[in-house]
Every structure is written in C-alpha cells, then in structure tokens.
Write a protein that holds these residues in place. Structure first.
Motif, short mmCIF file in Angstrom:
data_model
loop_
_atom_site.label_atom_id
_atom_site.label_comp_id
_atom_site.label_asym_id
_atom_site.label_seq_id
_atom_site.Cartn_x
_atom_site.Cartn_y
_atom_site.Cartn_z
N ARG A 265 5.10 -6.94 -4.18
CA ARG A 265 6.20 -7.03 -3.21
C ARG A 265 5.56 -7.16 -1.83
N LEU A 266 5.84 -8.27 -1.18
CA LEU A 266 5.19 -8.64 0.07
C LEU A 266 6.15 -8.44 1.23
N TYR A 267 5.70 -7.78 2.27
CA TYR A 267 6.48 -7.61 3.48
C TYR A 267 5.86 -8.52 4.54
N VAL A 268 6.61 -9.56 4.92
CA VAL A 268 6.06 -10.63 5.76
C VAL A 268 6.89 -10.69 7.05
N GLU A 269 6.19 -10.70 8.18
CA GLU A 269 6.88 -10.64 9.47
C GLU A 269 6.27 -11.63 10.47
N PRO A 270 7.05 -11.99 11.51
CA PRO A 270 6.52 -12.91 12.53
C PRO A 270 5.51 -12.25 13.47
N VAL A 271 5.40 -10.92 13.41
CA VAL A 271 4.46 -10.18 14.27
C VAL A 271 3.36 -9.60 13.39
N ASN B 138 0.93 -7.02 12.07
CA ASN B 138 0.74 -5.57 12.05
C ASN B 138 0.26 -5.18 10.65
N VAL B 139 -0.94 -5.64 10.30
CA VAL B 139 -1.45 -5.55 8.93
C VAL B 139 -1.80 -4.11 8.58
N GLU B 140 -1.18 -3.61 7.52
CA GLU B 140 -1.41 -2.24 7.08
C GLU B 140 -2.58 -2.17 6.09
N ALA B 141 -2.99 -0.94 5.81
CA ALA B 141 -4.12 -0.71 4.92
C ALA B 141 -3.89 -1.28 3.52
N SER B 142 -2.63 -1.28 3.08
CA SER B 142 -2.33 -1.78 1.73
C SER B 142 -2.78 -3.23 1.57
N VAL B 143 -2.63 -4.04 2.61
CA VAL B 143 -3.04 -5.44 2.55
C VAL B 143 -4.56 -5.56 2.64
N LYS B 144 -5.16 -4.81 3.55
CA LYS B 144 -6.62 -4.85 3.69
C LYS B 144 -7.30 -4.44 2.39
N ASP B 145 -6.74 -3.40 1.75
CA ASP B 145 -7.31 -2.92 0.48
C ASP B 145 -7.16 -3.98 -0.62
N LEU B 146 -6.01 -4.64 -0.64
CA LEU B 146 -5.75 -5.67 -1.64
C LEU B 146 -6.76 -6.82 -1.50
N LEU B 147 -6.94 -7.30 -0.28
CA LEU B 147 -7.84 -8.43 -0.05
C LEU B 147 -9.28 -8.05 -0.38
N ALA B 148 -9.67 -6.83 -0.04
CA ALA B 148 -11.03 -6.38 -0.34
C ALA B 148 -11.25 -6.27 -1.85
#
Length: 415
Positions: free
Chosen positions: A262-268, A270-280
């Motif tokens: 489930r992706l939360y996508v915004e025009p601004v 504000n990348v949270e840890a959940s995304v950084k962890d996923l990409l890593a």
C-alpha cells in the motif's frame, strides 16, 4: 467480429522509462485472456490468445509483460470481476477507508476518488460516512452495480485527458484510491501524470499493488496475465512517481493477494523510514538487477510439473477433483500447466456472474459454490489461493465430510 483497433501490440520499450534495454526472463507461451470466460453459446469457437512473456528493464528495474492487449477487449466487454463477492476484500477495504477518514480528517467538504472503482465495494464506506465520493471505472456492469448502491460512478477509462476534463469541471481530490489498477494500465506514465493532475496539492494517492518480491519468492507466477502489464518493486515505483512530481512517502506491507504494497504518494516529498527500509531491502535482495530473475523460469516449470503430477496421481487412484475460483490467476494456472477437464471436473465460484460459463482455454464448467457439498469431489484445487483461509473456513461442511484441498503455491500440497 470486426474491430477498429489493434487487438494487441508487442512492446519493445520499457513502459516506465522508455528504455529498450529489456531482457526476457519468463515465457508462459500463448494464452487466452484470463478473464474472458466462455459463455455456453460460444463453446467450441476459437479463443483469442496472446503471447505472455515477462521482461526486466535494466535501466529502471520495472518488471513487465511485453504484449499489450487492447483495453477495450480486456475491460469493457462484459468484464466479470465484481469485488463485493469477497468478504475478506470488503473488510480489508473498509478498514482502509475508515483509517483514512480519521487520519486525513475527511468530512462533507472533502472528495475521495477511486480509479477502477468496480462495484463500489470501497467507496460505499465513504458514502455511508457522508463524505463525497466519485468512482471511475470502464466496465459498465460493475459501474452500474456501484450506482445502484449509491456510489456516484462514471463509466470511463481514467486517462490524462479525462483527468484534465475533471479539473476543468473544478474536481480535485483530497484522496485518490487506486487498488490493483496501476499494473493494468498500458499508458503507465499518462496514468500517473493524471493522478497528479487530479490530486490536490495537499492530497494523497493511496495505491495498492501486488508486490514483486513475494511473487518471485513464492513462485506466484499465476498472478501474471495480460491484464497485469507491470509487476512492481519499490525501486521501480519510486522512479516512476518522481518522474511526475509525486513522491512515495510511506509504504505498508499487506498480506492480501499473495503479498501487496500500500503506497502513500503525495506531491510533497516527505519520505518516511518505511520507504527507505523497503528500497534498502530490495537492493540487498537484488530486486534491482536482472540476475535475481534469471532462475525464476526453472522454478515455474518445476511447480507446474509437480502440480500436474499430483493431479494425475490422484486421478489414477480414482479420485474426483474440482477447483475453487474462476479467477484470472486460475486461468493462468490451468492453461500454462495444461490442467483440463481430464483432471478437473468443474470449478466453483461465489460470483453469480460467472455461473454457467466455462474457464478460458480449458472448457471447464463454472458452478455455484454449493456444488462442492452437493457433488462431493474428493479434492478441490484452490485456484484462488490468495483467499485460501477464507475459502477453507467457508467450506467447513465440505471438509467435515472428508473433502480435501490442494494449494498450488509456493509448492503443490494437500491440506
């Protein structure tokens, strides 16, 4: 039957970045359209089949099929999928909606839009809460069903031009839902650009999509079919959204459909840890490189061989076998593995719109679920394995009578 459009187009460029640097790593052969169920009056007629090959883009890491079947064929011709026939999906969607109502403080002045809104299964939760909602879906049957339960729905394909028209009407969304639709869209970039166009500057797009990692880890190859043009990793999605001024700021892992994001996508941004962890994690796993995928084809072949061997062995013992779930993934499974009426007597499904029809490619009849108790097959192959827990609980009477179930992935087994 004549058409004023091409039935399909072979793609030689990446659907996301446009690169020609694609490498095929899975070929499932020519298969019929997974949701093109066959009515009684068309039995015996030739069915449309199209190549089903999967490729990896070495430049942006997007996994995709290389044939695009015309959406007018896929979605607008008596499309049989109705979301509301799955209680588990209804509950999943309700929790999603109620959570967003609270976290985004949605009210009578807000607007929630769903793309590919189907029969109103999700948006009805907003309507019941007094929050304005609008569904957009190209399939007339589900769209009419949504209108019938009070969910305003426009029967149309969501494109950049369509979003432009909505903006000209003064329509902007606080929340845009897109559940299991991003992978279905041929114009991937146009669709994402259209989301940005329709979304308010402080709005959020909440998108659900099957996740590539469990697909490959658990050999969920049957989720590959012509409606699913793309198979997403976080790496590929992040690049896609940024190309259009959107940012993947938060991600949640879901169990539904064999493993989804489930992706939360915004025009601004504000990348949270959940995304950084996923990409890593994806980089560490190798999902961003072709080497990870080169052994997948052999795993698929082994699963298909094992499944057919199991079914043939049971048949040799004089056992009767049915199947549960006239779903698209079921069509991929039976057609690519070669499971026909000599192995499976009939398929059951809760969706009344599928009853009396036949599975594409294999001419297996589709009956109501009650047929399991009435006919008492010895075994039931669960084609809709993504709802296995729900199905097994629902079929307590059949199981109490000695009925057994076969789950095909990640390896065929009897439960």
């Amino acid at each position: 039957m004549t058409h004023d459009f091409k039935l399909s187009v072979a793609e030689h460029r990446c659907r996301s970045c446009g690169s020609e640097n694609l490498e095929n790593f899975l070929d499932l052969g020519d298969t019929p359209l997974a949701d093109r169920l066959v009515p009684e009056e068309r039995r015996g007629e030739p069915e449309l089949t199209f190549p089903l090959k999967v490729a990896f883009c070495k430049d942006c890491a997007l996994v995709q099929i290389t044939e695009t079947v015309s959406p007018e064929i896929l979605f607008a011709d008596a499309y049989p999928y109705y979301s509301s026939f799955s209680p588990a999906l209804l509950e999943h969607s309700r929790k999603n909606a109620l959570g967003l109502i609270e976290s985004r403080r949605l009210g009578p002045e807000s607007l929630v839009v769903e793309l590919a809104s189907n029969d109103g299964y999700l948006l009805k939760n907003y309507v019941e809460a007094g929050i304005p909602a609008l569904g957009i879906d190209p399939a007339d049957g589900p769209a009419a069903a949504a209108e019938k339960i009070g969910v305003p729905t426009r029967c149309a394909f969501f494109t950049y031009d369509y979003a432009l028209g909505l903006r000209e009407e003064g329509i902007r969304a606080d929340v845009i839902h897109g559940n299991n639709v991003l992978a279905h869209v041929a114009d991937t970039n146009g669709f994402v650009a259209a989301i940005r166009l329709l979304l308010k500057d402080d709005g959020v797009a909440v998108i659900e999509a099957p996740y590539l990692a469990p697909l490959t880890e658990h050999c969920e190859f049957d989720t590959i079919y012509h409606e699913h043009l793309c198979y997403f990793s976080g790496v590929a999605l992040d690049k896609l959204f940024r190309r259009h001024g959107l940012y993947l700021n938060r991600v949640e892992h879901l169990a539904i459909h064999g493993g989804s994001l489930r992706l939360y996508v915004e025009p601004v941004e504000n990348v949270e840890a959940s995304v950084k962890d996923l990409l890593a994690a994806e980089t560490a796993q190798g999902l961003d490189g072709i080497d990870y995928f080169r052994g997948f084809s052999a795993k698929v072949d082994a699963l298909k061989r094992d499944l057919v061997a199991l079914l043939k062995d049971l048949k040799a013992q004089g056992k009767s076998i049915a199947a549960y779930g006239a779903a698209a993934k079921g069509a991929t499974m039976i057609n690519t593995a070669g499971v026909g009426r000599e192995l499976v007597d009939f398929v059951v499904d809760r969706n009344v719109h599928k009853h009396g029809k036949y599975m594409p490619g294999q001419d297996i009849p589709i009956l109501p679920v009650e047929a399991l108790v009435e006919r008492r097959p010895d075994y039931v192959l669960v084609l809709a394995w993504n709802f296995a827990d729900e199905i097994l609980a629902q079929q307590a009477e059949y199981r109490a009578g000695g009925g057994r179930f076969i789950l095909p992935v990640p390896t065929p087994r009897i439960v």
